[in-house]
Motif scaffolding. Sequence first.
Motif: not given
Length: 137
Positions: A51, A69-70, A72, A87, A130
Amino acid sequence: MTQQSAEERPGIAAAIVVYEGRVLMVRRRVSEGQLSWQFPAGEVEPNEAREEAAVRETQEETGLAVKAVKLLGERIHPATGRWMSYTACEAVGGNAHVADTDELAERAWVSHTEIPRYVPYGLFEPVQEHLDSALNR
């Protein structure tokens, strides 16, 4: 010299940056096969989280400050054989431009309906999911 396997080469971290209904894409000066347009990305450095690498590469390539944030998903990329992580990131400052002129030819903010023109071979399923969600709000 022997060819390195995906496990021996540094992984590549990609940032999926959505801002104002569009996703940030960059066009490399040297394409990897049919991979011309892609997300800001680069090699994960030793002792760096994937990340963190996505955030750093976005800043270096486009001048845009983002925060992770996340995560994926991850995979061995079918076209390059490289280990990839993706990410989701949020823009926190600056304006995206071609900051690394050695690597990048141009950048674009791409709408959901334009993605197939930039990436005709399709996206990694978790990234597509996403973007389907993030760009159709």
